[in-house]
Scaffold this motif. Structure first.
Motif, PDB file in Angstrom:
ATOM      1  N   THR A 252       2.706  -7.797   9.237  1.00  0.00           N
ATOM      2  CA  THR A 252       2.775  -9.082   9.643  1.00  0.00           C
ATOM      3  C   THR A 252       2.709  -8.844  11.197  1.00  0.00           C
ATOM      4  OG1 THR A 252       5.102  -9.352   9.219  1.00  0.00           O
ATOM      5  CG2 THR A 252       3.523 -10.499   7.654  1.00  0.00           C
ATOM      6  N   ALA A 253       3.297  -7.818  11.542  1.00  0.00           N
ATOM      7  CA  ALA A 253       3.500  -7.725  13.116  1.00  0.00           C
ATOM      8  C   ALA A 253       2.053  -7.315  13.714  1.00  0.00           C
ATOM      9  CB  ALA A 253       4.549  -6.566  13.400  1.00  0.00           C
ATOM     10  N   VAL A 254       1.203  -6.585  13.079  1.00  0.00           N
ATOM     11  CA  VAL A 254      -0.049  -6.021  13.636  1.00  0.00           C
ATOM     12  C   VAL A 254      -1.243  -6.619  13.256  1.00  0.00           C
ATOM     13  CG1 VAL A 254       0.870  -3.791  13.909  1.00  0.00           C
ATOM     14  CG2 VAL A 254      -0.473  -4.188  11.681  1.00  0.00           C
ATOM     15  N   TYR A 255      -1.128  -7.729  12.130  1.00  0.00           N
ATOM     16  CA  TYR A 255      -2.449  -8.337  11.747  1.00  0.00           C
ATOM     17  C   TYR A 255      -2.277  -9.973  11.995  1.00  0.00           C
ATOM     18  CZ  TYR A 255      -4.361  -3.996   9.508  1.00  0.00           C
ATOM     19  OH  TYR A 255      -4.842  -2.891   9.410  1.00  0.00           O
ATOM     20  N   PRO A 256      -3.508 -10.675  12.597  1.00  0.00           N
ATOM     21  CA  PRO A 256      -3.277 -12.076  12.499  1.00  0.00           C
ATOM     22  C   PRO A 256      -3.431 -12.667  11.024  1.00  0.00           C
ATOM     23  CG  PRO A 256      -5.170 -11.382  13.727  1.00  0.00           C
ATOM     24  CD  PRO A 256      -4.290 -10.173  13.144  1.00  0.00           C
ATOM     25  N   PHE A 257      -4.227 -11.784  10.198  1.00  0.00           N
ATOM     26  CA  PHE A 257      -4.488 -12.245   8.888  1.00  0.00           C
ATOM     27  C   PHE A 257      -3.929 -11.072   7.930  1.00  0.00           C
ATOM     28  CE2 PHE A 257      -7.438 -14.408  11.480  1.00  0.00           C
ATOM     29  CZ  PHE A 257      -7.417 -15.742  11.031  1.00  0.00           C
ATOM     30  N   PRO A 258      -2.674 -10.946   7.893  1.00  0.00           N
ATOM     31  CA  PRO A 258      -1.793  -9.939   6.926  1.00  0.00           C
ATOM     32  C   PRO A 258      -2.210  -9.961   5.529  1.00  0.00           C
ATOM     33  CG  PRO A 258      -0.387 -11.418   7.909  1.00  0.00           C
ATOM     34  CD  PRO A 258      -1.458 -11.844   8.213  1.00  0.00           C
ATOM     35  N   TRP A 259      -2.144  -8.752   5.012  1.00  0.00           N
ATOM     36  CA  TRP A 259      -2.189  -8.664   3.411  1.00  0.00           C
ATOM     37  C   TRP A 259      -0.962  -9.320   3.061  1.00  0.00           C
ATOM     38  CZ3 TRP A 259      -3.670  -3.428   0.697  1.00  0.00           C
ATOM     39  CH2 TRP A 259      -5.187  -3.329   0.944  1.00  0.00           C
ATOM     40  N   SER A 260      -0.965  -9.651   1.760  1.00  0.00           N
ATOM     41  CA  SER A 260       0.218 -10.347   1.256  1.00  0.00           C
ATOM     42  C   SER A 260       1.081  -9.435   0.357  1.00  0.00           C
ATOM     43  CB  SER A 260      -0.055 -11.336   0.212  1.00  0.00           C
ATOM     44  OG  SER A 260      -0.640 -10.950  -0.858  1.00  0.00           O
ATOM     45  N   ARG A 261       2.374  -9.486   0.260  1.00  0.00           N
ATOM     46  CA  ARG A 261       3.155  -8.655  -0.337  1.00  0.00           C
ATOM     47  C   ARG A 261       2.827  -8.316  -1.881  1.00  0.00           C
ATOM     48  NH1 ARG A 261       8.843  -7.711   0.408  1.00  0.00           N
ATOM     49  NH2 ARG A 261       9.663  -6.497  -1.469  1.00  0.00           N
ATOM     50  N   GLY A 262       2.063  -9.369  -2.301  1.00  0.00           N
ATOM     51  CA  GLY A 262       1.335  -9.126  -3.835  1.00  0.00           C
ATOM     52  C   GLY A 262       0.199  -8.081  -3.841  1.00  0.00           C
ATOM     53  N   ASN A 263      -0.393  -8.191  -2.535  1.00  0.00           N
ATOM     54  CA  ASN A 263      -1.556  -7.120  -2.358  1.00  0.00           C
ATOM     55  C   ASN A 263      -1.100  -5.951  -2.213  1.00  0.00           C
ATOM     56  OD1 ASN A 263      -3.356  -9.492   0.182  1.00  0.00           O
ATOM     57  ND2 ASN A 263      -3.794  -9.126  -1.991  1.00  0.00           N
ATOM     58  N   PHE A 264      -0.015  -5.626  -1.645  1.00  0.00           N
ATOM     59  CA  PHE A 264       0.348  -4.096  -1.512  1.00  0.00           C
ATOM     60  C   PHE A 264       1.151  -3.672  -2.735  1.00  0.00           C
ATOM     61  CE2 PHE A 264       0.697  -4.900   2.957  1.00  0.00           C
ATOM     62  CZ  PHE A 264       0.022  -3.965   3.519  1.00  0.00           C
ATOM     63  N   ALA A 265       1.771  -4.714  -3.575  1.00  0.00           N
ATOM     64  CA  ALA A 265       2.342  -4.334  -4.880  1.00  0.00           C
ATOM     65  C   ALA A 265       1.183  -3.991  -5.785  1.00  0.00           C
ATOM     66  CB  ALA A 265       3.123  -5.558  -5.423  1.00  0.00           C
ATOM     67  N   ASP A 266       0.193  -4.660  -6.004  1.00  0.00           N
ATOM     68  CA  ASP A 266      -1.164  -4.344  -6.670  1.00  0.00           C
ATOM     69  C   ASP A 266      -1.613  -2.874  -6.539  1.00  0.00           C
ATOM     70  OD1 ASP A 266      -0.689  -6.841  -7.829  1.00  0.00           O
ATOM     71  OD2 ASP A 266      -2.442  -7.608  -6.891  1.00  0.00           O
ATOM     72  N   SER A 267      -1.391  -2.594  -4.993  1.00  0.00           N
ATOM     73  CA  SER A 267      -1.988  -1.088  -4.693  1.00  0.00           C
ATOM     74  C   SER A 267      -0.956   0.255  -5.391  1.00  0.00           C
ATOM     75  CB  SER A 267      -1.896  -1.021  -3.360  1.00  0.00           C
ATOM     76  OG  SER A 267      -2.779  -2.031  -2.780  1.00  0.00           O
ATOM     77  N   LEU A 268       0.068  -0.241  -5.718  1.00  0.00           N
ATOM     78  CA  LEU A 268       0.941   0.894  -6.327  1.00  0.00           C
ATOM     79  C   LEU A 268       0.656   1.295  -7.832  1.00  0.00           C
ATOM     80  CD1 LEU A 268       4.396  -0.617  -5.035  1.00  0.00           C
ATOM     81  CD2 LEU A 268       2.765   0.952  -3.779  1.00  0.00           C
ATOM     82  N   THR A 269      -0.631   1.404  -8.096  1.00  0.00           N
ATOM     83  CA  THR A 269      -1.023   1.741  -9.359  1.00  0.00           C
ATOM     84  C   THR A 269      -1.708   2.941  -9.117  1.00  0.00           C
ATOM     85  OG1 THR A 269      -2.979   0.180  -9.396  1.00  0.00           O
ATOM     86  CG2 THR A 269      -0.944  -0.828 -10.156  1.00  0.00           C
ATOM     87  N   PRO A 270      -2.102   3.476 -10.390  1.00  0.00           N
ATOM     88  CA  PRO A 270      -2.891   4.911 -10.311  1.00  0.00           C
ATOM     89  C   PRO A 270      -4.331   4.643  -9.821  1.00  0.00           C
ATOM     90  CG  PRO A 270      -1.532   4.878 -12.260  1.00  0.00           C
ATOM     91  CD  PRO A 270      -1.684   3.389 -11.795  1.00  0.00           C
ATOM     92  N   GLN A 271      -4.733   3.203  -9.657  1.00  0.00           N
ATOM     93  CA  GLN A 271      -6.172   2.866  -9.233  1.00  0.00           C
ATOM     94  C   GLN A 271      -6.169   3.220  -7.564  1.00  0.00           C
ATOM     95  OE1 GLN A 271      -4.819   0.732 -11.724  1.00  0.00           O
ATOM     96  NE2 GLN A 271      -5.899   2.236 -12.993  1.00  0.00           N
ATOM     97  N   TYR A 272      -5.211   3.192  -7.221  1.00  0.00           N
ATOM     98  CA  TYR A 272      -5.182   3.224  -5.577  1.00  0.00           C
ATOM     99  C   TYR A 272      -4.331   4.618  -5.094  1.00  0.00           C
ATOM    100  CZ  TYR A 272      -6.528  -1.538  -6.093  1.00  0.00           C
ATOM    101  OH  TYR A 272      -7.095  -2.749  -6.388  1.00  0.00           O
ATOM    102  N   VAL A 273      -4.798   4.883  -3.696  1.00  0.00           N
ATOM    103  CA  VAL A 273      -3.726   5.834  -3.076  1.00  0.00           C
ATOM    104  C   VAL A 273      -3.180   4.981  -2.076  1.00  0.00           C
ATOM    105  CG1 VAL A 273      -4.055   7.892  -1.433  1.00  0.00           C
ATOM    106  CG2 VAL A 273      -5.621   7.361  -3.219  1.00  0.00           C
ATOM    107  N   ALA A 274      -1.839   4.877  -1.980  1.00  0.00           N
ATOM    108  CA  ALA A 274      -0.812   4.384  -1.364  1.00  0.00           C
ATOM    109  C   ALA A 274       0.019   5.074  -0.740  1.00  0.00           C
ATOM    110  CB  ALA A 274      -0.277   3.071  -2.079  1.00  0.00           C
ATOM    111  N   ARG A 275       0.195   5.503   0.709  1.00  0.00           N
ATOM    112  CA  ARG A 275       1.106   6.489   1.246  1.00  0.00           C
ATOM    113  C   ARG A 275       1.634   5.668   2.517  1.00  0.00           C
ATOM    114  NH1 ARG A 275       1.512  11.542  -0.799  1.00  0.00           N
ATOM    115  NH2 ARG A 275       1.041  12.754   1.131  1.00  0.00           N
TER     116      ARG A 275
END
Ligand code: COA
Length: 181
Positions: free
Chosen positions: A37-60
């Protein structure tokens, strides 16, 4: 896998601190959202990140010596390709070469997943990110019309094109000196 890392260019001054890259977990989401929320005027939602915490994504996440999250990336592996969806550094962690640590970690993930092509979208107005990607070895391949939400000079909502950039993983590994002998 965790790894102690420093920015890769020995000719540049070191930011003077060790950093660790590790997989993002649900306990990182508060810190990640503070940066997002500090670096983007149109940030991803918390849900977008939560959805990324699955084996279909690489999240580091990039973590400093005090355990604070300084940055992160999310990517989606495909068939012999990797799509970078989000890469961000906290404002105080920018301009220190730390994007190299994130992009090198992304490259390692490409190698692990057998990806041969890496691609991303970027706003043409995001000149800092464009510069970083070009320096890293990405080149523009296409433009997606009206891809991003945006605001014009009068503050009215509008859309902004996306520049699609790409590079072969082999080329990036070679440029970064990470190619297998
Ligand atoms: C895009 C983003 C990740 C790039 O990170 P950054 O910190 O701005 O860029 P870097 O980490 O590569 O910093 C590079 C600069 O740091 C400086 N630097 C200092 N020490 C350095 C070192 N050891 N190695 C390399 N660069 C160093 C250099 O001046 C360099 O600038 P130059 O390339 O013009 O010479 C960051 O700007 C960001 O999070 N932006 C907001 C989110 C965003 O827009 N993400 C991209 C969406 S597509």
């Amino acid at each position: 896998m965790n790894a102690r890392l420093r920015p890769g260019d020995p000719a540049r001054p070191d930011p003077g601190q060790d950093f660790l890259l590790r997989d993002m977990t649900a306990s990182d989401l508060d810190a990640v959202m503070r940066i997002e929320t500090a670096v983007y005027p149109f940030p991803w939602s918390r849900g977008n990140f939560a959805d990324s915490l699955t084996p279909q994504y690489v999240a580091r996440v990039l973590v400093d010596a005090d355990g604070e999250v300084a940055g992160y990336f999310i990517a989606m592996p495909g068939v012999e390709e990797m799509h970078l969806l989000n890469v961000s550094l906290a404002p105080q962690a920018q301009q220190r070469g730390l994007s190299l640590l994130l992009l090198d970690s992304l490259l390692a993930s490409c190698r692990d997943h057998g990806a041969q092509l890496l691609w991303l979208e970027v706003r043409p107005s995001n000149t800092r990110a464009l510069h970083v990607y070009e320096q890293f070895g990405f080149y523009p391949i296409a433009r997606r019309r009206d891809y991003y939400p945006s605001t014009d000079a009068q503050g009215r909502t509008c859309r902004e094109d996306a520049l699609v950039m790409s590079a072969t993983v082999a080329d990036l590994l070679r440029r970064r000196g990470l190619a297998a002998e």
